[in-house]
Design a protein around this motif. Structure first.
Motif, PDB file in Angstrom:
ATOM      1  N   ILE A   1       2.521  -8.816  -3.500  1.00 60.13           N
ATOM      2  CA  ILE A   1       3.830  -9.143  -4.069  1.00 60.13           C
ATOM      3  C   ILE A   1       3.948  -8.590  -5.483  1.00 60.13           C
ATOM      4  O   ILE A   1       5.021  -8.136  -5.904  1.00 60.13           O
ATOM      5  N   ALA A   2       2.846  -8.601  -6.230  1.00 58.51           N
ATOM      6  CA  ALA A   2       2.865  -8.008  -7.575  1.00 58.51           C
ATOM      7  C   ALA A   2       3.245  -6.532  -7.506  1.00 58.51           C
ATOM      8  O   ALA A   2       4.022  -6.037  -8.332  1.00 58.51           O
ATOM      9  N   ARG A   3       2.701  -5.799  -6.533  1.00 56.87           N
ATOM     10  CA  ARG A   3       3.078  -4.394  -6.384  1.00 56.87           C
ATOM     11  C   ARG A   3       4.559  -4.271  -6.079  1.00 56.87           C
ATOM     12  O   ARG A   3       5.248  -3.409  -6.636  1.00 56.87           O
TER      13      ARG A   3
ATOM     14  N   LEU B   1     -11.098  -4.606  -1.020  1.00 52.65           N
ATOM     15  CA  LEU B   1     -10.068  -4.922  -0.026  1.00 52.65           C
ATOM     16  C   LEU B   1      -8.674  -4.872  -0.643  1.00 52.65           C
ATOM     17  O   LEU B   1      -7.700  -4.482   0.016  1.00 52.65           O
ATOM     18  N   LEU B   2      -8.576  -5.249  -1.911  1.00 51.57           N
ATOM     19  CA  LEU B   2      -7.275  -5.258  -2.576  1.00 51.57           C
ATOM     20  C   LEU B   2      -6.730  -3.859  -2.834  1.00 51.57           C
ATOM     21  O   LEU B   2      -5.541  -3.698  -3.119  1.00 51.57           O
ATOM     22  N   LEU B   3      -7.589  -2.855  -2.731  1.00 56.65           N
ATOM     23  CA  LEU B   3      -7.103  -1.474  -2.855  1.00 56.65           C
ATOM     24  C   LEU B   3      -6.132  -1.126  -1.730  1.00 56.65           C
ATOM     25  O   LEU B   3      -5.352  -0.187  -1.863  1.00 56.65           O
ATOM     26  N   ASP B   4      -6.163  -1.880  -0.632  1.00 54.53           N
ATOM     27  CA  ASP B   4      -5.213  -1.689   0.459  1.00 54.53           C
ATOM     28  C   ASP B   4      -4.048  -2.663   0.377  1.00 54.53           C
ATOM     29  O   ASP B   4      -3.266  -2.782   1.328  1.00 54.53           O
ATOM     30  N   ALA B   5      -3.923  -3.355  -0.749  1.00 53.37           N
ATOM     31  CA  ALA B   5      -2.834  -4.328  -0.917  1.00 53.37           C
ATOM     32  C   ALA B   5      -2.071  -4.082  -2.213  1.00 53.37           C
ATOM     33  O   ALA B   5      -1.532  -5.010  -2.810  1.00 53.37           O
ATOM     34  N   GLY B   6      -2.051  -2.819  -2.664  1.00 52.86           N
ATOM     35  CA  GLY B   6      -1.239  -2.480  -3.823  1.00 52.86           C
ATOM     36  C   GLY B   6      -1.981  -2.172  -5.097  1.00 52.86           C
ATOM     37  O   GLY B   6      -1.381  -1.765  -6.091  1.00 52.86           O
ATOM     38  N   VAL B   7      -3.302  -2.347  -5.118  1.00 58.01           N
ATOM     39  CA  VAL B   7      -4.089  -2.175  -6.335  1.00 58.01           C
ATOM     40  C   VAL B   7      -4.452  -0.711  -6.567  1.00 58.01           C
ATOM     41  O   VAL B   7      -4.779   0.012  -5.621  1.00 58.01           O
ATOM     42  N   ASN B   8      -4.417  -0.297  -7.833  1.00 55.97           N
ATOM     43  CA  ASN B   8      -4.819   1.072  -8.189  1.00 55.97           C
ATOM     44  C   ASN B   8      -5.794   1.130  -9.362  1.00 55.97           C
ATOM     45  O   ASN B   8      -6.153   2.202  -9.815  1.00 55.97           O
ATOM     46  N   ASP B   9      -6.242  -0.052  -9.842  1.00 59.26           N
ATOM     47  CA  ASP B   9      -7.153  -0.061 -10.980  1.00 59.26           C
ATOM     48  C   ASP B   9      -8.176  -1.179 -10.808  1.00 59.26           C
ATOM     49  O   ASP B   9      -7.850  -2.262 -10.310  1.00 59.26           O
ATOM     50  N   LEU B  10      -9.414  -0.903 -11.237  1.00 56.80           N
ATOM     51  CA  LEU B  10     -10.506  -1.870 -11.093  1.00 56.80           C
ATOM     52  C   LEU B  10     -11.013  -2.409 -12.430  1.00 56.80           C
ATOM     53  O   LEU B  10     -12.087  -3.007 -12.497  1.00 56.80           O
TER      54      LEU B  10
ATOM     55  N   PHE C   1       5.663  -1.393 -14.005  1.00 52.32           N
ATOM     56  CA  PHE C   1       4.316  -1.483 -14.570  1.00 52.32           C
ATOM     57  C   PHE C   1       3.426  -0.310 -14.166  1.00 52.32           C
ATOM     58  O   PHE C   1       2.564   0.108 -14.915  1.00 52.32           O
ATOM     59  N   THR C   2       3.581   0.150 -12.943  1.00 50.41           N
ATOM     60  CA  THR C   2       2.766   1.206 -12.340  1.00 50.41           C
ATOM     61  C   THR C   2       1.369   0.720 -11.972  1.00 50.41           C
ATOM     62  O   THR C   2       0.921   0.898 -10.848  1.00 50.41           O
ATOM     63  N   ASN C   3       0.670   0.079 -12.915  1.00 49.49           N
ATOM     64  CA  ASN C   3      -0.740  -0.246 -12.700  1.00 49.49           C
ATOM     65  C   ASN C   3      -0.951  -1.723 -12.377  1.00 49.49           C
ATOM     66  O   ASN C   3      -0.606  -2.596 -13.182  1.00 49.49           O
ATOM     67  N   ILE C   4      -1.535  -1.980 -11.204  1.00 45.39           N
ATOM     68  CA  ILE C   4      -1.923  -3.320 -10.791  1.00 45.39           C
ATOM     69  C   ILE C   4      -3.449  -3.339 -10.709  1.00 45.39           C
ATOM     70  O   ILE C   4      -4.051  -2.572  -9.961  1.00 45.39           O
ATOM     71  N   GLN C   5      -4.066  -4.218 -11.487  1.00 47.99           N
ATOM     72  CA  GLN C   5      -5.528  -4.224 -11.621  1.00 47.99           C
ATOM     73  C   GLN C   5      -6.144  -5.400 -10.868  1.00 47.99           C
ATOM     74  O   GLN C   5      -5.693  -6.538 -10.991  1.00 47.99           O
ATOM     75  N   ALA C   6      -7.197  -5.113 -10.108  1.00 46.79           N
ATOM     76  CA  ALA C   6      -7.975  -6.161  -9.452  1.00 46.79           C
ATOM     77  C   ALA C   6      -9.114  -6.591 -10.368  1.00 46.79           C
ATOM     78  O   ALA C   6      -9.805  -5.756 -10.944  1.00 46.79           O
TER      79      ALA C   6
ATOM     80  N   ASP D   1       0.824  -1.203   0.000  1.00 48.71           N
ATOM     81  CA  ASP D   1       0.000   0.000   0.000  1.00 48.71           C
ATOM     82  C   ASP D   1       0.863   1.260   0.000  1.00 48.71           C
ATOM     83  O   ASP D   1       0.559   2.244  -0.679  1.00 48.71           O
ATOM     84  N   LYS D   2       1.937   1.215   0.753  1.00 52.17           N
ATOM     85  CA  LYS D   2       2.856   2.357   0.807  1.00 52.17           C
ATOM     86  C   LYS D   2       3.499   2.596  -0.565  1.00 52.17           C
ATOM     87  O   LYS D   2       3.585   3.735  -1.040  1.00 52.17           O
ATOM     88  N   LEU D   3       3.930   1.527  -1.205  1.00 51.53           N
ATOM     89  CA  LEU D   3       4.538   1.664  -2.531  1.00 51.53           C
ATOM     90  C   LEU D   3       3.520   2.157  -3.552  1.00 51.53           C
ATOM     91  O   LEU D   3       3.830   2.983  -4.411  1.00 51.53           O
ATOM     92  N   ARG D   4       2.304   1.627  -3.466  1.00 51.65           N
ATOM     93  CA  ARG D   4       1.246   2.094  -4.367  1.00 51.65           C
ATOM     94  C   ARG D   4       1.046   3.597  -4.242  1.00 51.65           C
ATOM     95  O   ARG D   4       0.963   4.321  -5.243  1.00 51.65           O
TER      96      ARG D   4
END
Length: 426
Positions: free
Chosen positions: A294-296, A320-329, A303-308, A52-55
């Motif tokens: 881990i993907a983040r 919930l994944l928005l708090d685990a590195g995700v920035n796209d839905l 990549f910048t963008n990690i999609q759930a 989340d911090k890295l995101r």
């Protein structure tokens, strides 16, 4: 923002060292990723906090989505992938094939609903020649020049190019000239040939997949990237898969995002038949959290963008994944058949209003994007009365009645795929 000490608070010394190394700007290697796939309890909380911090550092507080329509124009396929419950063989009574007019009609309806992207993927049906994908792109591009065509997996590119007797480069070049905007980086599953032989014999090889992707990037055709997990793969398979994607991205910069895809097991032959020992019924909840986090850590810097995938994880899981590195839905889809036929229960459409509500409830900022992550509309952090009127899709109350369904397609005699009739004509 959490300090490094707060982020790592409570983690075991081994995990804390790995996470601190990443937070200090170093690359997460395969061995480190394998260790993180074992994280539980405080270690897992530290892992997701690090992601989340890295995101936040890499992309800020925006959570993006695209208004799109997914069109699976045929379920007829010459392959028999063991994880797929969508495809039908060439003589199946439930095989369908949409003609070009039907596809154009669906795209026109999507445009009326505000779609800026159409995603086309399908089975590998016998066709008149390998130019079917090129001709379809040209027709749609001529009719809808402002719609981004996100179409054809590397497996489809291989199939079309072989049938057209063209190289990957020649085929992709013609697709680009015909209006193709980007490729889905699907048919990746796990990029390990031994494993692929077990779950999808005859599927595109790792070398062929990477060649299609690299060639597309060299030609200026961006792609997504994916990984299907939670079946028979190990932590090492997952880590090596992401490391390979990172190597490609370093060389080409052509990936727009990474999309982990949970294995949907309930109707998948790979799980149902029991032919292959050790097949898991999809990933656990903690597996999903670990994978995205881990993907983040592994891919965020390039990549910048990690999609759930809300189709795989549901809207609550995606939130919930928005708090685990995700920035796209991802996208609104309007139609979804491949995951739902495998047993996914999360529906075939989500409205922009639903996505914005989900994002705001997570304390983030909703942004409608283009396929290539250009910003179309940044919404305020708080709901504005009347904003739902911006999107015609928000007014749809019965998705299947409006957009149709898989069952409707397979039961419509107009679109029935008759192999014997095809063979006589061709």
């Amino acid at each position: 923002m959490l300090t490094v000490d707060q982020t790592l608070s409570g983690a075991s010394s081994k995990i804390a060292v790995i996470l601190d190394h990443v937070l200090s700007g170093h690359e997460l290697d395969i061995d480190g990723a394998e260790q993180l796939f074992l994280a539980t309890g405080n270690d897992l909380r530290a892992l997701t906090a690090t992601a989340d911090k890295l995101r936040c550092q890499q992309v800020g507080e925006a959570v993006t989505y695209v208004i799109n329509r997914n069109i699976n124009f045929t379920n007829v396929c010459v392959k028999s992938c063991r994880f797929c419950a969508f495809s039908r063989d060439i003589r199946s009574e439930s095989g369908y094939f949409l003609d070009t007019d039907a596809i154009v009609e669906k795209v026109a309806q999507a445009v009326e609903m505000g779609a800026t992207e159409v995603c086309l993927q399908a089975g590998l049906a016998p066709t008149v020649d390998g130019r079917i994908y090129i001709d379809l792109c040209q027709t749609l591009h001529n009719a809808f020049p402002d719609v981004h065509l996100h179409a054809f997996s590397p497996e489809e590119i291989k199939y079309g190019s072989v049938r057209a007797r063209m190289t990957f480069r020649e085929y992709l070049s013609e697709l680009k000239d015909a209006g193709l905007g980007s490729l889905p980086g699907t048919s990746a599953e796990i990029l390990d040939d031994d494993l692929r032989t077990r779950i999808s014999p005859g599927r595109i090889t790792v070398d062929e997949w990477t060649t299609v992707i690299r060639t597309a990037h060299e030609l200026g055709i961006p792609t997504t990237s994916t990984m299907m997990f939670g079946h028979i793969e190990t932590a090492g398979h997952r880590a090596r898969h992401m490391a390979l994607l990172r190597d490609i991205q370093r060389d080409t910069g052509g990936f727009t995002e990474f999309v982990p895809l949970s294995f949907v097991h309930s109707e998948a032959p790979l799980f149902v038949t029991g032919d292959i020992p050790g097949v898991q019924p999809g990933p656990t909840g903690n597996d999903v959290l670990r994978l995205y986090a881990i993907a983040r850590l592994m891919l965020g810097a390039t990549f910048t963008n990690i999609q759930a995938s809300w189709v795989k994880e549901g809207l609550r899981g995606a939130q919930l994944l928005l708090d685990a590195g995700v920035n796209d839905l991802g996208g609104t889809l309007m139609n979804e058949s491949i995951s739902t036929k495998a047993g996914a229960s999360n529906g075939q459409m989500v409205t922009p209003a639903q996505l914005r509500q989900l994002v705001r409830d997570a304390g983030r900022v909703p942004v409608e994007r283009t396929t290539l992550y250009g910003e179309r509309h940044r919404f305020p952090e708080q709901y504005t009365p009347g904003e739902e009127d911006l999107d015609p899709l928000n007014r749809v109350t019965d998705t299947e009645q409006t957009f149709g369904s898989y069952d409707e397609l397979v039961n419509n005699p107009k679109y029935h795929y008759d192999f014997e009739e095809y063979r006589v004509k061709n």
